[in-house]
Scaffold this motif. Sequence first.
Motif, short mmCIF file in Angstrom:
data_model
loop_
_atom_site.label_atom_id
_atom_site.label_comp_id
_atom_site.label_asym_id
_atom_site.label_seq_id
_atom_site.Cartn_x
_atom_site.Cartn_y
_atom_site.Cartn_z
N HIS A 1 -4.57 3.68 3.30
CA HIS A 1 -4.65 2.23 3.49
C HIS A 1 -3.52 1.72 4.38
O HIS A 1 -3.75 0.95 5.30
CB HIS A 1 -4.61 1.49 2.15
CG HIS A 1 -5.76 1.84 1.26
ND1 HIS A 1 -5.84 1.44 -0.04
CD2 HIS A 1 -6.88 2.56 1.50
CE1 HIS A 1 -6.96 1.90 -0.57
NE2 HIS A 1 -7.60 2.60 0.35
N GLU B 1 0.86 -1.18 0.00
CA GLU B 1 0.00 0.00 0.00
C GLU B 1 0.90 1.24 0.00
O GLU B 1 0.62 2.22 -0.70
CB GLU B 1 -0.91 0.03 1.24
CG GLU B 1 -1.79 -1.19 1.42
CD GLU B 1 -3.10 -1.12 0.62
OE1 GLU B 1 -3.20 -0.30 -0.31
OE2 GLU B 1 -4.01 -1.90 0.95
N GLU C 1 -3.95 5.41 -0.95
CA GLU C 1 -3.05 4.30 -0.64
C GLU C 1 -2.29 4.59 0.66
O GLU C 1 -2.03 3.68 1.45
CB GLU C 1 -2.07 4.04 -1.79
CG GLU C 1 -2.72 3.75 -3.14
CD GLU C 1 -3.54 2.45 -3.19
OE1 GLU C 1 -3.66 1.77 -2.17
OE2 GLU C 1 -4.09 2.14 -4.28
FE LIG Z 1 -4.74 0.22 -1.42
#
Ligand SMILES: [Fe+2]
Lengths: 89, 498
Positions: free
Chosen positions: B139, B106, B136
Amino acid sequence: MSKVYLALQDNDISRYIVEAIEEDNPGVTIIHNPAMIRIENEGTLVVNRETVEEKLGRDWDVQELHLNLITLGGNVDEDDERLSLSWNA
Amino acid sequence: MAANKLNLKDKYRLLTRDLDWEFSYQERKKAFPFEEFEGIKITDWSKWEDPFRLTMDAYWKYQAEKEKKLYAIFDAFAQNNSQLNVTDPRYINAIKLFLTAVSPLEYQAFQGFAHTGRQFGGVGARVACQMQSIDELRHVQTQIHAMSHYNKFFDGFQDWSHMHDRVWYLSVPKSFFDDARSAGPFEYLVAISFSFEYVLTNLLFVPFMSGAAYNGDMATVTFGFSAQSDEARHMTLGLEVIKFLLEQHEDNVPLVQKWIDKWFWRGAQLLSIVGMMMDYMLPNKVMSWKEAWGVYFEEAGGALFKDLARYGIRMPKYVEQVQTEHMSHQLWWTMYTHGHATGFHTWIPTDEEMDWLSEKYPETFDKYYRPRWELAKQMEAEGNRFYTKALPQLCTTCQIPMLFTEVDDPTQLSFRDTVYHGERYHFCSDGCRDIFHEEPEKYVQSWLPVHQIFQGNCGGPGVEQVLSEYYGMNLGADNLDIKGSPDEQRWNRWKGVA
Ligand SMILES: [Fe+2]
Ligand SMILES: [Fe+2]
Ligand SMILES: [Zn+2]
């Protein structure tokens, strides 16, 4: 015709969105998995703002769908009134 | 009086397209030096479509709401000591693997989209990459946060980022993203947005996360589905990228097809890790890897490639070589036999689990894999839990140990090799060998963990020092079988069964 699909988190809001989808897409398949609901249909699938608002009993912005969306398959088209999924082949 | 609300299309135009500017004192080409580097031809960036038409203001609003929901659940999870509600302590090992193998990707995706977004002359593509880059980062942060709770109670969570850069099996996911990020910007998008996110990541985030819920892990299913709610947008970006490139110029078609072939194969090999997690590491199972592949690749991917056929795009090459009947069994067996060198615990499947595997894999499990586990069981009963002494040979391209078998013979290990500038290189498959042949100068630089150990670059001299000093594993706690592990002992104490 290929299937398009949408998966939503299994929660209170999604329940009404699924009801709206069922009403506007006759023949749609609803599959319950742990914590998620998968919705499939042949060729196209549409989520209409108006129907969701009716079910929820409040204003609903189509972009709010992102809060509960897990995944989707198909070409996306979104505007103020609806989100639709489709395959061309 | 309130002004009339702009409709979505106008808002998108104003808040995205109108943010672009003309270059007055610098050449446009110099501002976007990588745009022509790969041979992709863009004739008109204004043809870029973003079907979600998400603008920055709406983006912040919805992302903030997602975060609030997510952190409320993390708090409830921690306050209720919900780590005690997971099915059994074996389950936690899937999460250790997730934190060390997946979460750092990520972060790599965050870096990749930040860099790539900068390289595009079209503002629509830049904004989409910018949002994804921020997603991201979210995440990786939420995943670290969720799993930090498990770190208080279980071994193996302490040094995931350090391990990601060093441990032998973690070079498989790490090198996948390193490869994508060191490619040009268009290959990066075809690799990550399309081949990985659109075609393959559903397999990771959807059935596996549903499995986390089924195993009582509300924290993981919640971060998983929260990340996935961004993923729907990433997948759509992936599909739009492909359509855009294919519509811009016919010369783009063979390039795009070549990248799809490469990244599909790399992704399919990488996801064998998820297959193993689903078939062997989840005590309560939602569906088998083979079934998940059927729903999320064969069905969904089939529909997608049928739709793309009008551009002259066909199914990825090597799709017939993906061995969903075998990969999860072969990989878990390798992890089990190398369980002294893994940062998580391994085990023999229970009798009920073996019956489930027979039912899900009627053609292969009883014939090829059950006998191995029966032997392992017998050895364990005799006080001889099997650990191999050898270090595995790795594929130069995907870095997976040579553990997969020939497509037409599951008793024969699959080996390919090639000589390049006097050196011999080894591969797990035709796909990986062909990928090497396309760009040998890139892959001769692969950092292969086993080679690095033998060259003395990972400490030593023995494997024990490599594991403890270089990898940072707590030997006797992080590694070895779940039976007799400190994790298991603590669990039994908490549950009052010890
Ligand atoms: Fe992701
Ligand atoms: Fe993503
Ligand atoms: Zn390989």
